[in-house]
Design a protein around this motif. Sequence first.
Motif, PDB file in Angstrom:
ATOM      1  N   VAL A 133       0.845  -1.189   0.000  1.00  0.00           N
ATOM      2  CA  VAL A 133       0.000   0.000   0.000  1.00  0.00           C
ATOM      3  C   VAL A 133       0.884   1.243   0.000  1.00  0.00           C
ATOM      4  CG1 VAL A 133      -1.870   1.216   1.165  1.00  0.00           C
ATOM      5  CG2 VAL A 133      -1.701  -1.273   1.349  1.00  0.00           C
ATOM      6  N   TYR A 134       0.540   2.205  -0.861  1.00  0.00           N
ATOM      7  CA  TYR A 134       1.249   3.476  -0.911  1.00  0.00           C
ATOM      8  C   TYR A 134       0.263   4.608  -0.620  1.00  0.00           C
ATOM      9  CZ  TYR A 134       5.157   1.231  -3.454  1.00  0.00           C
ATOM     10  OH  TYR A 134       6.217   0.439  -3.827  1.00  0.00           O
ATOM     11  N   ASN A 135       0.724   5.595   0.125  1.00  0.00           N
ATOM     12  CA  ASN A 135      -0.061   6.797   0.363  1.00  0.00           C
ATOM     13  C   ASN A 135       0.374   7.891  -0.609  1.00  0.00           C
ATOM     14  OD1 ASN A 135      -1.688   8.821   1.738  1.00  0.00           O
ATOM     15  ND2 ASN A 135       0.249   9.596   2.548  1.00  0.00           N
ATOM     16  N   ILE A 136      -0.584   8.414  -1.389  1.00  0.00           N
ATOM     17  CA  ILE A 136      -0.286   9.538  -2.292  1.00  0.00           C
ATOM     18  C   ILE A 136      -0.469  10.813  -1.484  1.00  0.00           C
ATOM     19  CG2 ILE A 136      -0.883  10.679  -4.455  1.00  0.00           C
ATOM     20  CD1 ILE A 136      -1.864   8.006  -5.502  1.00  0.00           C
ATOM     21  N   SER A 137       0.640  11.385  -1.058  1.00  0.00           N
ATOM     22  CA  SER A 137       0.604  12.421  -0.027  1.00  0.00           C
ATOM     23  C   SER A 137       0.034  13.755  -0.493  1.00  0.00           C
ATOM     24  CB  SER A 137       2.013  12.635   0.538  1.00  0.00           C
ATOM     25  OG  SER A 137       2.912  12.992  -0.500  1.00  0.00           O
ATOM     26  N   ASP A 138       0.074  14.048  -1.797  1.00  0.00           N
ATOM     27  CA  ASP A 138      -0.451  15.335  -2.266  1.00  0.00           C
ATOM     28  C   ASP A 138      -1.850  15.233  -2.855  1.00  0.00           C
ATOM     29  OD1 ASP A 138       0.464  13.898  -4.430  1.00  0.00           O
ATOM     30  OD2 ASP A 138       1.520  15.579  -5.375  1.00  0.00           O
ATOM     31  N   GLY A 139      -2.352  14.033  -3.041  1.00  0.00           N
ATOM     32  CA  GLY A 139      -3.740  13.845  -3.452  1.00  0.00           C
ATOM     33  C   GLY A 139      -4.092  14.374  -4.833  1.00  0.00           C
ATOM     34  N   PHE A 140      -5.385  14.514  -5.073  1.00  0.00           N
ATOM     35  CA  PHE A 140      -5.888  14.914  -6.390  1.00  0.00           C
ATOM     36  C   PHE A 140      -5.758  16.421  -6.622  1.00  0.00           C
ATOM     37  CE2 PHE A 140      -9.376  15.807  -9.455  1.00  0.00           C
ATOM     38  CZ  PHE A 140      -8.934  14.994 -10.498  1.00  0.00           C
ATOM     39  N   GLU A 141      -5.999  17.216  -5.573  1.00  0.00           N
ATOM     40  CA  GLU A 141      -5.972  18.672  -5.730  1.00  0.00           C
ATOM     41  C   GLU A 141      -4.781  19.343  -5.063  1.00  0.00           C
ATOM     42  OE1 GLU A 141     -10.005  20.721  -5.745  1.00  0.00           O
ATOM     43  OE2 GLU A 141     -10.382  19.002  -4.450  1.00  0.00           O
ATOM     44  N   GLY A 142      -4.036  18.632  -4.260  1.00  0.00           N
ATOM     45  CA  GLY A 142      -2.844  19.202  -3.657  1.00  0.00           C
ATOM     46  C   GLY A 142      -3.102  20.027  -2.411  1.00  0.00           C
ATOM     47  N   ASP A 143      -2.007  20.538  -1.871  1.00  0.00           N
ATOM     48  CA  ASP A 143      -2.074  21.355  -0.658  1.00  0.00           C
ATOM     49  C   ASP A 143      -2.588  22.760  -0.970  1.00  0.00           C
ATOM     50  OD1 ASP A 143      -0.889  19.350   0.995  1.00  0.00           O
ATOM     51  OD2 ASP A 143       1.068  19.884   0.161  1.00  0.00           O
TER      52      ASP A 143
END
Length: 213
Positions: free
Chosen positions: A149-159
């Motif tokens: 399992v990997y966590n995508i830390s910045d996601g779809f829209e970002g910080d």
Amino acid sequence: MKHTCSSPPKTAALFLAMIFCLAAPAWAAQDSTLTANITSLEAYNILMKTADTYLVDVRTPEEYQLIGHAPMAYNIPFMFLSDEFVVKGDKFRGQTAGKTRYQYYLNPDFIREVGKKFKKTDTLLVTCRSGNRSVPAVDLLVKSGFTKVYNISDGFEGDKFTGRTETEKDLLPQYSSFYGHRNVVNGWKFYGLPYTYHLEPKYIYGPHIKDTP
């Protein structure tokens, strides 16, 4: 990638762990301590080059449909958006609301629905809006026996864009219309990775697909 996972907790213990996450004061974007953290750009590279690898979007169905999603992303919500508007500090489902808004509630079937789609040895890349929900989601998956399992830390829209230097942090709130906005720092959209508004039944949350006569 190695993981040190304990035996999967019982269903009741898992649900209590999810409730604990909901009760936390606020989910600031942070990295998972149980698995690897990668950017959305790195995730896309893995998707293009690795077999038995899948993108899991844990945002709500509303976000998945209206904000867009990666065309290969399976939508399995970690939380749902309720129709209850609650003021910060008031009670919502036994918890204290951390923000004034329509409140979220946890999906008690999250692990079960992931298990219906994927094997515990599949590589799962987990994304949300900006990394806040993906962290507890991947942690729960690891504790439930999923080993890649990997966590995508910045996601779809970002910080949110709040400034990179002290000067920027001081001046941006005063002058910039981008202050506090997403999609201008990092994230799937920021990197120009493919996304769509088209809804493909294969990727929709399973319980929402109705059998046709």
